[in-house]
Design a protein around this motif. Structure first.
Motif, PDB file in Angstrom:
ATOM      1  N   UNK A   1      40.116  26.789  12.944  1.00 41.89           N
ATOM      2  CA  UNK A   1      40.531  25.692  12.079  1.00 41.89           C
ATOM      3  C   UNK A   1      39.422  24.629  11.970  1.00 41.89           C
ATOM      4  N   UNK A   2      38.259  25.001  11.431  1.00 42.06           N
ATOM      5  CA  UNK A   2      37.137  24.054  11.429  1.00 42.06           C
ATOM      6  C   UNK A   2      37.387  22.791  10.593  1.00 42.06           C
ATOM      7  N   UNK A   3      38.128  22.892   9.513  1.00 42.91           N
ATOM      8  CA  UNK A   3      38.382  21.702   8.684  1.00 42.91           C
ATOM      9  C   UNK A   3      39.381  20.791   9.392  1.00 42.91           C
ATOM     10  N   UNK A   4      40.470  21.362   9.884  1.00 41.36           N
ATOM     11  CA  UNK A   4      41.493  20.563  10.563  1.00 41.36           C
ATOM     12  C   UNK A   4      40.980  19.979  11.876  1.00 41.36           C
ATOM     13  N   UNK A   5      39.995  20.614  12.477  1.00 38.03           N
ATOM     14  CA  UNK A   5      39.443  20.135  13.749  1.00 38.03           C
ATOM     15  C   UNK A   5      38.408  19.026  13.564  1.00 38.03           C
ATOM     16  N   UNK A   6      37.983  18.793  12.346  1.00 41.53           N
ATOM     17  CA  UNK A   6      36.933  17.811  12.071  1.00 41.53           C
ATOM     18  C   UNK A   6      37.555  16.548  11.478  1.00 41.53           C
ATOM     19  N   UNK A   7      37.354  15.432  12.128  1.00 40.43           N
ATOM     20  CA  UNK A   7      37.983  14.180  11.707  1.00 40.43           C
ATOM     21  C   UNK A   7      37.058  13.296  10.856  1.00 40.43           C
ATOM     22  N   UNK A   8      35.878  13.823  10.478  1.00 44.13           N
ATOM     23  CA  UNK A   8      34.926  13.005   9.711  1.00 44.13           C
ATOM     24  C   UNK A   8      35.532  12.462   8.431  1.00 44.13           C
ATOM     25  N   UNK A   9      36.212  13.326   7.687  1.00 49.83           N
ATOM     26  CA  UNK A   9      36.752  12.895   6.396  1.00 49.83           C
ATOM     27  C   UNK A   9      37.815  11.817   6.588  1.00 49.83           C
ATOM     28  N   UNK A  10      38.664  11.975   7.601  1.00 49.53           N
ATOM     29  CA  UNK A  10      39.695  10.967   7.866  1.00 49.53           C
ATOM     30  C   UNK A  10      39.051   9.648   8.252  1.00 49.53           C
ATOM     31  N   UNK A  11      38.011   9.712   9.050  1.00 49.35           N
ATOM     32  CA  UNK A  11      37.315   8.487   9.440  1.00 49.35           C
ATOM     33  C   UNK A  11      36.649   7.826   8.230  1.00 49.35           C
ATOM     34  N   UNK A  12      36.170   8.647   7.299  1.00 46.92           N
ATOM     35  CA  UNK A  12      35.588   8.119   6.059  1.00 46.92           C
ATOM     36  C   UNK A  12      36.624   7.301   5.299  1.00 46.92           C
TER      37      UNK A  12
END
Length: 157
Positions: free
Chosen positions: A49-60
């Motif tokens: 789950x590479x997209x769900x595991x990455x919080x960069x977009x949410x932090x953006x």
């Protein structure tokens, strides 16, 4: 409307991430234990789950005003949210693709991507890949639910 829905989608990715990813900010061991249990129960991994595991977009999304301020100061413009669809003039599509450093956040409905810029990093989210991950996670949740609602499970409890 697209802006609101895209923000909410990205915020929701962050909410899912919060259930699984240990960041080091968890003060209590019980939070880390719960997240490890969630990963085991729902078969969640950063590899699957590479997209769900990455919080960069949410932090953006969370800090978009700060990043807009940087764009204003550095490039004398505001990047904010942009939309590319079949009605977007070709020149604007070209500008949004070729000048991503001045556009923080673009929903590209033609290519099926969310294009992002966080500080100096450019990244994108494939909507079809995100859909696949969400469907995969849903399948894992449904399998767990089926297990815990079976008569055998009730018997074991």
């Amino acid at each position: 409307m697209f802006h609101y829905y895209t923000d909410h989608l990205i915020y929701s990715i962050g909410q899912i991430n919060n259930r699984f990813i240990i960041t080091g900010k968890e003060k209590k061991e019980s939070f880390r234990i719960r997240k490890r249990a969630n990963c085991n129960i729902f078969r969640f991994s950063e590899t699957d789950f590479p997209i769900l595991a990455d919080k960069k977009a949410r932090n953006l999304i969370e800090h978009i005003d700060e990043y807009d301020q940087e764009i204003i100061e550095e490039f004398r413009g505001v990047g904010g949210f942009n939309l590319i669809d079949e009605e977007t003039p070709p020149k604007l599509v070209s500008d949004l693709h070729n000048n991503r450093h001045t556009h923080i956040y673009t929903l590209d409905l033609i290519d099926g991507k969310i294009l992002c810029k966080k500080k100096t990093e450019l990244f994108e989210i494939s909507l079809s890949s995100l859909k696949e991950e969400l469907e995969h996670l849903l399948k894992n949740v449904e399998q767990f639910h089926k297990l815990v609602s079976s008569p055998l499970f009730e018997f074991m409890m």
